[in-house]
Design a protein around this motif. Structure first.
Motif, PDB file in Angstrom:
ATOM      1  N   THR A 151      74.080  98.092  66.543  1.00 22.28           N
ATOM      2  CA  THR A 151      74.134  97.018  67.530  1.00 22.28           C
ATOM      3  C   THR A 151      72.796  96.306  67.604  1.00 22.28           C
ATOM      4  O   THR A 151      71.739  96.873  67.282  1.00 22.28           O
ATOM      5  CB  THR A 151      74.491  97.562  68.931  1.00 22.28           C
ATOM      6  OG1 THR A 151      73.396  98.358  69.419  1.00 22.28           O
ATOM      7  CG2 THR A 151      75.761  98.412  68.881  1.00 22.28           C
ATOM      8  N   GLN A 153      71.158  95.543  70.230  1.00 27.68           N
ATOM      9  CA  GLN A 153      70.289  96.180  71.207  1.00 27.68           C
ATOM     10  C   GLN A 153      69.602  97.409  70.628  1.00 27.68           C
ATOM     11  O   GLN A 153      68.412  97.647  70.876  1.00 27.68           O
ATOM     12  CB  GLN A 153      71.084  96.570  72.459  1.00 27.68           C
ATOM     13  CG  GLN A 153      70.211  97.041  73.617  1.00 27.68           C
ATOM     14  CD  GLN A 153      69.215  95.970  74.042  1.00 27.68           C
ATOM     15  OE1 GLN A 153      69.589  94.836  74.341  1.00 27.68           O
ATOM     16  NE2 GLN A 153      67.926  96.316  74.067  1.00 27.68           N
ATOM     17  N   GLU A 154      70.339  98.196  69.848  1.00 28.35           N
ATOM     18  CA  GLU A 154      69.730  99.354  69.188  1.00 28.35           C
ATOM     19  C   GLU A 154      68.617  98.912  68.247  1.00 28.35           C
ATOM     20  O   GLU A 154      67.554  99.551  68.175  1.00 28.35           O
ATOM     21  CB  GLU A 154      70.793 100.145  68.409  1.00 28.35           C
ATOM     22  CG  GLU A 154      71.754 100.919  69.287  1.00 28.35           C
ATOM     23  CD  GLU A 154      72.918 101.503  68.506  1.00 28.35           C
ATOM     24  OE1 GLU A 154      73.483 102.523  68.952  1.00 28.35           O
ATOM     25  OE2 GLU A 154      73.289 100.928  67.457  1.00 28.35           O
ATOM     26  N   ARG A 156      66.838  96.092  68.478  1.00 29.81           N
ATOM     27  CA  ARG A 156      65.731  95.569  69.284  1.00 29.81           C
ATOM     28  C   ARG A 156      64.889  96.698  69.874  1.00 29.81           C
ATOM     29  O   ARG A 156      63.656  96.644  69.897  1.00 29.81           O
ATOM     30  CB  ARG A 156      66.291  94.671  70.397  1.00 29.81           C
ATOM     31  CG  ARG A 156      65.254  93.839  71.105  1.00 29.81           C
ATOM     32  CD  ARG A 156      65.920  92.933  72.142  1.00 29.81           C
ATOM     33  NE  ARG A 156      66.737  91.911  71.524  1.00 29.81           N
ATOM     34  CZ  ARG A 156      66.259  90.760  71.066  1.00 29.81           C
ATOM     35  NH1 ARG A 156      64.953  90.512  71.127  1.00 29.81           N
ATOM     36  NH2 ARG A 156      67.069  89.854  70.537  1.00 29.81           N
ATOM     37  N   ASP A 157      65.559  97.752  70.341  1.00 32.69           N
ATOM     38  CA  ASP A 157      64.856  98.869  70.972  1.00 32.69           C
ATOM     39  C   ASP A 157      63.980  99.639  69.982  1.00 32.69           C
ATOM     40  O   ASP A 157      63.012 100.303  70.388  1.00 32.69           O
ATOM     41  CB  ASP A 157      65.864  99.836  71.604  1.00 32.69           C
ATOM     42  CG  ASP A 157      66.563  99.239  72.824  1.00 32.69           C
ATOM     43  OD1 ASP A 157      66.072  98.235  73.356  1.00 32.69           O
ATOM     44  OD2 ASP A 157      67.613  99.791  73.220  1.00 32.69           O
TER      45      ASP A 157
END
Length: 389
Positions: A151, A153-154, A156-157
């Motif tokens: 994903t 978000q994964e 980006r983190d």
């Protein structure tokens, strides 16, 4: 002698896949579902072209980057299949399998300490190749509830100021997961924003069962920051021919070619002539193999669901990744005991990263008869352990 051996090499564990493969070879009546190698013969057209090339005495070195005829066919194939255009003269090279392409791409891109983001579970070579290139592997744990997709978000983190490269291993080995266009658009937005480079390994691109494969390199602004890797082993049943290719922006490809030049010289000449025929005239054979893989895929999904083991539906490659957590065993314990008691070899999920714990990889690149016999034995084993549907 220990002092003469490179300490980086000694710190890398051998492949967890080969451990079980080697044991199976010494057992009578064992069935292996562990190796990701098509059970089909290489299509006759391809073999015949190889024989013809030998009869014609074409046994010389090719150029370092590969036969121009082959590169032109690769270029036409990528444009026809995935709307990608790479110049055969300056943006493409033929390698000794996709594995060499991964290795030299990372060596050409990484400086010591550069971080490489590696979604896992995934192919066993990414982490070692990163380490050997002087980079730092940073794994991103993919989740079954997300169908083992990465994903945005994964991603980006996981990014830091040292992040340089993202590896995209889809369709995925070992999970069979795919990334659809909408998923890749979200990933590409982050990649462009954070100025990353992508290594996209699409060796299973012909083996998808939900929709046509889409490459992140086809998205706006992505070709210039992507190394595209593919090959002939999986789709064309040409594992032993050792032939792959890499496409990349010319400045990077020039450096990759330099490594290839000094370490390899060129890919096998006979294999290159055979691959021209594969790309020109073997779409029908690939389609037939894909249909049979899909039949096996559906069969295994039904069997594992019926025996009470959770298994998300994979839409790519030729693997399923059932969850064995209900048995309260580690993946290695399950695979070892299954092989010992039922003579069926599968690969522990941990061979593809620590987050593979609780899963096993099963390849359906085997005949339906072998799959039926093997799964009967697995079901018998699961029942003996007290799991019922």
């Amino acid at each position: 002698m220990r002092e003469m051996v490179n300490h980086t090499i000694t710190g890398i564990a051998p492949s967890g896949i080969r451990k079980f493969f080697d044991i199976v070879n010494e057992m009578d009546d064992a069935i292996s579902l562990g190796v990701g190698e098509p059970d089909f013969d290489t299509p006759w057209r391809i073999r015949d072209e190889a024989i013809y090339s030998l009869e014609q005495g074409r046994t010389f070195y090719t150029s370092n980057a590969g036969l121009m005829d082959l590169k032109k066919e690769i270029s036409a194939y990528l444009e026809r299949k995935y709307s990608l255009y790479y110049s055969p003269k300056s943006e493409m090279m033929v390698t000794v399998g996709g594995s060499e392409a991964i290795d030299i791409a990372l060596r050409a891109m990484l400086d010591p300490g550069d971080e490489v983001l590696i979604p896992q579970p995934s192919y066993v070579s990414y982490v070692p190749c990163t380490i050997l290139a002087g980079g730092t592997p940073v794994t991103i744990e993919l989740k079954a509830e997300d169908e083992f997709r990465l994903t945005a978000q994964e991603l980006r983190d996981a990014i830091t100021d040292k992040t340089k490269v993202l590896i995209l291993p889809f369709p995925n080995n070992p999970t069979g997961a795919i990334m659809e266009k909408k998923d890749l658009e979200e990933i590409a937005e982050v990649v462009r924003e954070k100025d990353l480079f992508v290594l996209t390994d699409e060796i299973y691109s012909e083996l998808t069962y939900k929709e046509e494969h889409f490459s992140i390199a086809a998205l706006p602004g992505m070709k210039e920051r992507t190394v595209y890797i593919n090959g002939f082993s999986k789709a064309f049943a040409m594992t032993g021919w050792r032939l792959g290719y890499a496409c990349a922006p010319e400045p990077l490809l020039t450096q990759m070619l330099k490594i290839h030049q000094f370490a390899i010289m060129c890919a096998p000449t006979t294999s290159q002539y055979a691959a021209v025929e594969a790309l020109r005239n073997c779409d029908d054979e690939v389609q037939k193999m894909r249909e049979q893989y899909n039949e096996r895929r559906r069969y295994l999904l039904d069997r594992f669901h019926n025996m009470g083991l959770d298994c998300f539906e994979p839409f790519g490659a030729f693997y399923i990744f059932p969850c064995i957590k209900k048995l309260h065993m580690t993946s290695d314990e399950f695979a070892t005991d299954l092989l010992k008691t039922k003579k069926v070899a599968v690969v522990p999920g941990t061979a593809f990263g620590d987050c593979g714990e609780g899963y096993v990889r099963i390849s359906y690149a085997y005949s339906l008869d072998d799959l039926k016999t093997a799964v009967d034995r697995i079901e018998e084993y699961v029942r003996e352990k007290g799991i019922n549907p």
